[in-house]
Design a protein around this motif. Structure first.
Motif, PDB file in Angstrom:
ATOM      1  N   LYS A 121      13.891   1.070 -38.270  1.00  0.00           N
ATOM      2  CA  LYS A 121      14.342  -0.508 -37.604  1.00  0.00           C
ATOM      3  C   LYS A 121      13.544  -0.444 -35.918  1.00  0.00           C
ATOM      4  O   LYS A 121      13.915  -1.472 -35.209  1.00  0.00           O
ATOM      5  N   GLY A 122      13.513   0.859 -35.608  1.00  0.00           N
ATOM      6  CA  GLY A 122      12.922   1.110 -34.110  1.00  0.00           C
ATOM      7  C   GLY A 122      13.822   1.284 -32.938  1.00  0.00           C
ATOM      8  O   GLY A 122      13.813   1.311 -31.909  1.00  0.00           O
ATOM      9  N   ASP A 123      15.201   1.694 -33.411  1.00  0.00           N
ATOM     10  CA  ASP A 123      16.137   2.084 -32.705  1.00  0.00           C
ATOM     11  C   ASP A 123      15.650   3.318 -31.517  1.00  0.00           C
ATOM     12  O   ASP A 123      14.955   4.129 -32.167  1.00  0.00           O
ATOM     13  N   SER A 124      15.618   2.983 -30.560  1.00  0.00           N
ATOM     14  CA  SER A 124      14.918   3.851 -29.237  1.00  0.00           C
ATOM     15  C   SER A 124      15.433   5.221 -29.210  1.00  0.00           C
ATOM     16  O   SER A 124      15.199   6.147 -29.027  1.00  0.00           O
ATOM     17  N   ILE A 125      16.990   5.210 -29.309  1.00  0.00           N
ATOM     18  CA  ILE A 125      17.506   6.602 -29.503  1.00  0.00           C
ATOM     19  C   ILE A 125      17.158   7.542 -30.669  1.00  0.00           C
ATOM     20  O   ILE A 125      16.951   8.716 -30.550  1.00  0.00           O
ATOM     21  N   ALA A 126      17.169   6.865 -31.678  1.00  0.00           N
ATOM     22  CA  ALA A 126      16.871   7.325 -33.105  1.00  0.00           C
ATOM     23  C   ALA A 126      15.356   7.865 -32.831  1.00  0.00           C
ATOM     24  O   ALA A 126      15.002   9.216 -33.428  1.00  0.00           O
ATOM     25  N   LYS A 127      14.639   7.314 -32.151  1.00  0.00           N
ATOM     26  CA  LYS A 127      13.183   7.416 -32.293  1.00  0.00           C
ATOM     27  C   LYS A 127      12.865   8.828 -31.117  1.00  0.00           C
ATOM     28  O   LYS A 127      12.357   9.749 -31.416  1.00  0.00           O
ATOM     29  N   LYS A 128      13.745   8.623 -30.083  1.00  0.00           N
ATOM     30  CA  LYS A 128      13.824   9.810 -29.139  1.00  0.00           C
ATOM     31  C   LYS A 128      14.360  11.232 -29.896  1.00  0.00           C
ATOM     32  O   LYS A 128      13.692  12.195 -29.632  1.00  0.00           O
ATOM     33  N   ILE A 129      15.198  11.008 -30.634  1.00  0.00           N
ATOM     34  CA  ILE A 129      15.793  12.150 -31.449  1.00  0.00           C
ATOM     35  C   ILE A 129      14.650  12.610 -32.274  1.00  0.00           C
ATOM     36  O   ILE A 129      14.550  14.143 -32.357  1.00  0.00           O
ATOM     37  N   ARG A 130      14.060  11.876 -32.847  1.00  0.00           N
ATOM     38  CA  ARG A 130      13.094  12.276 -33.867  1.00  0.00           C
ATOM     39  C   ARG A 130      11.896  12.964 -33.243  1.00  0.00           C
ATOM     40  O   ARG A 130      11.354  14.055 -33.369  1.00  0.00           O
ATOM     41  N   GLU A 131      11.742  12.584 -31.917  1.00  0.00           N
ATOM     42  CA  GLU A 131      10.597  12.938 -31.075  1.00  0.00           C
ATOM     43  C   GLU A 131      10.839  14.273 -30.391  1.00  0.00           C
ATOM     44  O   GLU A 131      10.075  15.197 -30.278  1.00  0.00           O
ATOM     45  N   LYS A 132      12.114  14.893 -30.509  1.00  0.00           N
ATOM     46  CA  LYS A 132      12.470  16.227 -30.083  1.00  0.00           C
ATOM     47  C   LYS A 132      12.257  17.036 -31.433  1.00  0.00           C
ATOM     48  O   LYS A 132      12.723  18.298 -31.043  1.00  0.00           O
ATOM     49  N   GLU A 133      11.846  16.593 -32.533  1.00  0.00           N
ATOM     50  CA  GLU A 133      11.608  17.325 -33.781  1.00  0.00           C
ATOM     51  C   GLU A 133      12.954  17.965 -34.052  1.00  0.00           C
ATOM     52  O   GLU A 133      12.995  18.879 -34.883  1.00  0.00           O
ATOM     53  N   LEU A 134      14.156  17.198 -34.095  1.00  0.00           N
ATOM     54  CA  LEU A 134      15.195  17.472 -34.469  1.00  0.00           C
ATOM     55  C   LEU A 134      15.359  16.862 -36.036  1.00  0.00           C
ATOM     56  O   LEU A 134      16.279  17.127 -36.807  1.00  0.00           O
ATOM     57  N   GLY A 135      14.430  16.062 -36.400  1.00  0.00           N
ATOM     58  CA  GLY A 135      14.764  15.222 -37.670  1.00  0.00           C
ATOM     59  C   GLY A 135      15.705  14.298 -37.755  1.00  0.00           C
ATOM     60  O   GLY A 135      16.376  14.099 -36.763  1.00  0.00           O
TER      61      GLY A 135
END
Length: 147
Positions: free
Chosen positions: A98-112
């Motif tokens: 859904k594009g949650d900005s925090i969820a995206k940032k977590i994913r960008e850190k390659e944490l899955g």
């Protein structure tokens, strides 16, 4: 006689000082121990610890201050709103899609993305996050680090 009386008074003052000081020290130590004991005996703390071990410890370090395969959680309730935490815990993939900005940032850190836990009730999540914060706040030698 005057010298003897002065020695007695000095001895009494010293004894009273020692007694008062020992009471202050004992009171401070027992207050700290009672506070820790209250936290460790707390039913919500124990419930949260058990749920954390069952559901979270495979990815999150139980000491709350180190990265395991996922970020440390200590202090998380101070930087994330309760609704966000509960939604993310229940379905991080949905939030990411859904594009949650925090969820995206977590994913960008390659944490899955986090495994979903849709079956955890609000009461379960309250207990887990209570345990996370209280264990994080405990003095180092009182923290739960093993299970």
């Amino acid at each position: 006689m005057k010298n003897y009386t002065l020695k007695i008074i000095l001895l009494l003052v010293t004894l009273v000082s020692i007694i008062l000081l020992s009471k202050v020290i004992c009171k401070n130590n027992s207050s700290e121990n009672n506070l820790i004991k209250i936290e460790m005996d707390n039913k919500l703390f124990e419930k949260g610890k058990n749920l954390f071990i069952k559901n979270c410890v495979a990815c999150h370090y139980i000491g709350m201050d180190k990265v395991a395969t996922s970020p440390s959680l200590g202090g998380i309730t101070k930087i994330r709103k309760k609704d966000w935490l509960y939604n993310y815990t229940r379905d991080s993939s949905k939030m990411f899609k859904k594009g949650d900005s925090i969820a995206k940032k977590i994913r960008e850190k390659e944490l899955g993305l986090m495994v979903s836990f849709p079956y955890l009730s609000n009461a379960d999540l309250d207990a887990i996050y209570y345990f996370v914060e209280k264990n994080h706040e405990l003095p180092e030698k009182k923290k739960i680090r093993k299970y």
